[in-house]
Design a protein around this motif. Structure first.
Motif, mmCIF file in Angstrom:
data_model
loop_
_atom_site.group_PDB
_atom_site.id
_atom_site.type_symbol
_atom_site.label_atom_id
_atom_site.label_comp_id
_atom_site.label_asym_id
_atom_site.label_seq_id
_atom_site.Cartn_x
_atom_site.Cartn_y
_atom_site.Cartn_z
ATOM 1 N N MET A 12 56.373 12.975 44.033
ATOM 2 C CA MET A 12 56.054 12.479 42.696
ATOM 3 C C MET A 12 55.209 13.528 41.987
ATOM 4 O O MET A 12 54.536 14.350 42.633
ATOM 5 N N PRO A 13 55.200 13.530 40.664
ATOM 6 C CA PRO A 13 54.364 14.501 39.946
ATOM 7 C C PRO A 13 52.907 14.403 40.379
ATOM 8 O O PRO A 13 52.416 13.311 40.687
ATOM 9 N N PRO A 14 52.209 15.532 40.410
ATOM 10 C CA PRO A 14 50.812 15.507 40.841
ATOM 11 C C PRO A 14 49.891 14.717 39.906
ATOM 12 O O PRO A 14 48.813 14.286 40.328
ATOM 13 N N LEU A 15 50.291 14.527 38.670
ATOM 14 C CA LEU A 15 49.475 13.775 37.716
ATOM 15 C C LEU A 15 49.822 12.287 37.813
ATOM 16 O O LEU A 15 50.930 11.887 37.448
ATOM 17 N N PRO A 16 48.913 11.430 38.289
ATOM 18 C CA PRO A 16 49.233 10.001 38.443
ATOM 19 C C PRO A 16 49.678 9.335 37.148
ATOM 20 O O PRO A 16 50.549 8.457 37.160
ATOM 21 N N GLU A 17 49.100 9.763 36.019
ATOM 22 C CA GLU A 17 49.465 9.165 34.734
ATOM 23 C C GLU A 17 50.914 9.446 34.347
ATOM 24 O O GLU A 17 51.456 8.800 33.443
ATOM 25 N N ALA A 18 51.550 10.395 35.016
ATOM 26 C CA ALA A 18 52.944 10.725 34.717
ATOM 27 C C ALA A 18 53.932 9.902 35.534
ATOM 28 O O ALA A 18 55.140 9.947 35.276
ATOM 29 N N HIS A 19 53.453 9.140 36.498
ATOM 30 C CA HIS A 19 54.355 8.503 37.455
ATOM 31 C C HIS A 19 55.323 7.521 36.818
ATOM 32 O O HIS A 19 56.525 7.521 37.145
ATOM 33 N N CYS A 20 54.851 6.659 35.942
ATOM 34 C CA CYS A 20 55.749 5.642 35.383
ATOM 35 C C CYS A 20 56.804 6.268 34.472
ATOM 36 O O CYS A 20 57.970 5.860 34.498
ATOM 37 N N ARG A 21 56.405 7.272 33.696
ATOM 38 C CA ARG A 21 57.406 7.973 32.885
ATOM 39 C C ARG A 21 58.444 8.631 33.787
ATOM 40 O O ARG A 21 59.652 8.564 33.517
ATOM 41 N N TYR A 22 57.965 9.254 34.851
ATOM 42 C CA TYR A 22 58.869 9.946 35.758
ATOM 43 C C TYR A 22 59.853 8.975 36.408
ATOM 44 O O TYR A 22 61.063 9.235 36.460
ATOM 45 N N ILE A 23 59.352 7.850 36.883
ATOM 46 C CA ILE A 23 60.220 6.839 37.499
ATOM 47 C C ILE A 23 61.246 6.334 36.485
ATOM 48 O O ILE A 23 62.441 6.187 36.790
ATOM 49 N N SER A 24 60.801 6.073 35.262
ATOM 50 C CA SER A 24 61.714 5.606 34.216
ATOM 51 C C SER A 24 62.818 6.623 33.956
ATOM 52 O O SER A 24 64.005 6.271 33.851
ATOM 53 N N GLU A 25 62.462 7.900 33.856
ATOM 54 C CA GLU A 25 63.450 8.929 33.541
ATOM 55 C C GLU A 25 64.369 9.204 34.730
ATOM 56 O O GLU A 25 65.548 9.521 34.542
#
Length: 228
Positions: free
Chosen positions: A176-189
Motif C-alpha cells: 500500500m502507499p506509504p502515506l496512510p491518508e492515500a489508502h482509501c483513494r488508492y483502494i478506490s482507484e
C-alpha cells in the motif's frame, strides 16, 4: 388476358425496384457508450470476481507502451501526456516533447517533485497483475489500450520513482502507499481499474480490499466506466 399481362408487369417492376429503407434499417446503429458507474466500495467489491491467478506466459513486452498517446500529432507519448495532464505547475515543452521544470504532487507519499525525470507513470493495476487476472486472454491491441489508458484518470498516475518501484507488481494484500491518508483513494482507484477492465482478484487480494471496505474506507466510493 390484357389485365393479367398488366398485373404481371406490375409485379415484375416491384420485384426489380430496390426497397426504400429507413435510416435505422439501412445501417446498424453504433453501440451506445458504456455507462459510468458510481458505487460504494462495498458494492463495487460485490461486482469484482474472485479467481485464482496465474502468471504463466507473462512478458512485459506483451503490453506495448508507451505509444503515441491520445494525440499522435502533439509529438508526445503516453508518459509525457500523463505528466502534462497531472502537473500542478505546467512544465516547458521543447522539441521532441522534452519536458523541463514543472511541478507534481505524488499522492502515494505526498512528495512535491520538480523534475519529471524523477517521476514514474504507474499502472494502477500493474501489467503483470493484469495478466494474472485476465489480460492473458486479451489480444495485443487490447493490452496496448490497457497499458496506455488515459481515458480513465485512475488508470495511470505520476508518482515518485521510489514508490512505484517499491510497489512493483504487488496488489493491495502485499503493498500500500506509504502515506496512510492515500489508502482509501488508492483502494478506490485499484477497484475501479479492475472493474473497468473486467479483471478478477485473488482471494488474498479480495480479503485485503474487504478489510478496507469494512474499516477505514467504509464511506469510500468507486467511479468507473467499463473500457470499450
Amino acid at each position: 388476358m390484357i389485365k393479367n399481362m398488366l398485373c404481371g408487369a406490375t409485379a415484375l417492376a416491384l420485384a426489380l425496384t430496390p426497397l426504400a429503407l429507413s435510416p435505422a434499417a439501412a445501417a446498424p446503429s453504433a453501440p451506445s457508450p458504456a455507462a459510468a458507474a458510481v458505487l460504494t466500495l462495498d458494492d463495487a467489491l460485490e461486482q469484482l470476481p474472485v479467481a485464482d491467478e496465474s502468471r504463466q506466459g507473462y512478458t512485459r513486452s506483451a503490453f506495448k507502451h508507451w505509444n503515441a498517446g491520445l494525440d499522435p500529432a502533439d509529438g508526445c507519448n503516453t508518459r509525457a501526456e500523463v505528466l502534462l495532464a497531472e502537473a500542478v505547475e505546467e512544465p516547458a515543452v521543447s522539441a521532441g516533447c522534452k519536458l523541463t521544470g514543472g511541478s507534481w504532487i505524488s499522492y502515494y507519499d505526498n512528495q512535491e517533485v520538480n523534475d519529471p525525470a524523477k517521476l514514474d507513470i504507474d499502472h494502477m493495476v500493474p501489467l503483470a497483475e493484469s495478466w494474472d487476472s485476465g489480460a492473458s486472454a486479451w489480444d495485443a491491441k487490447r493490452r496496448e489500450a490497457y497499458a496506455n489508458d488515459q481515458t480513465a484518470s485512475a488508470s495511470l498516475v505520476a508518482v515518485t520513482a521510489r514508490t512505484n518501484r517499491s510497489k512493483a507488481d504487488q496488489d493491495p494484500a502485499q503493498w500500500m502507499p506509504p502515506l496512510p491518508e492515500a489508502h482509501c483513494r488508492y483502494i478506490s482507484e485499484w477497484v475501479a481499474t479492475k472493474l473497468r477492465w473486467n479483471l478478477t482478484a485473488d482471494q488474498a487480494e479480495a480479503d485485503a480490499l474487504t478489510a478496507y471496505a469494512e474499516g477505514p474506507c467504509e464511506t469510500t466510493v468507486v467511479h468507473f466506466t467499463p473500457a470499450p
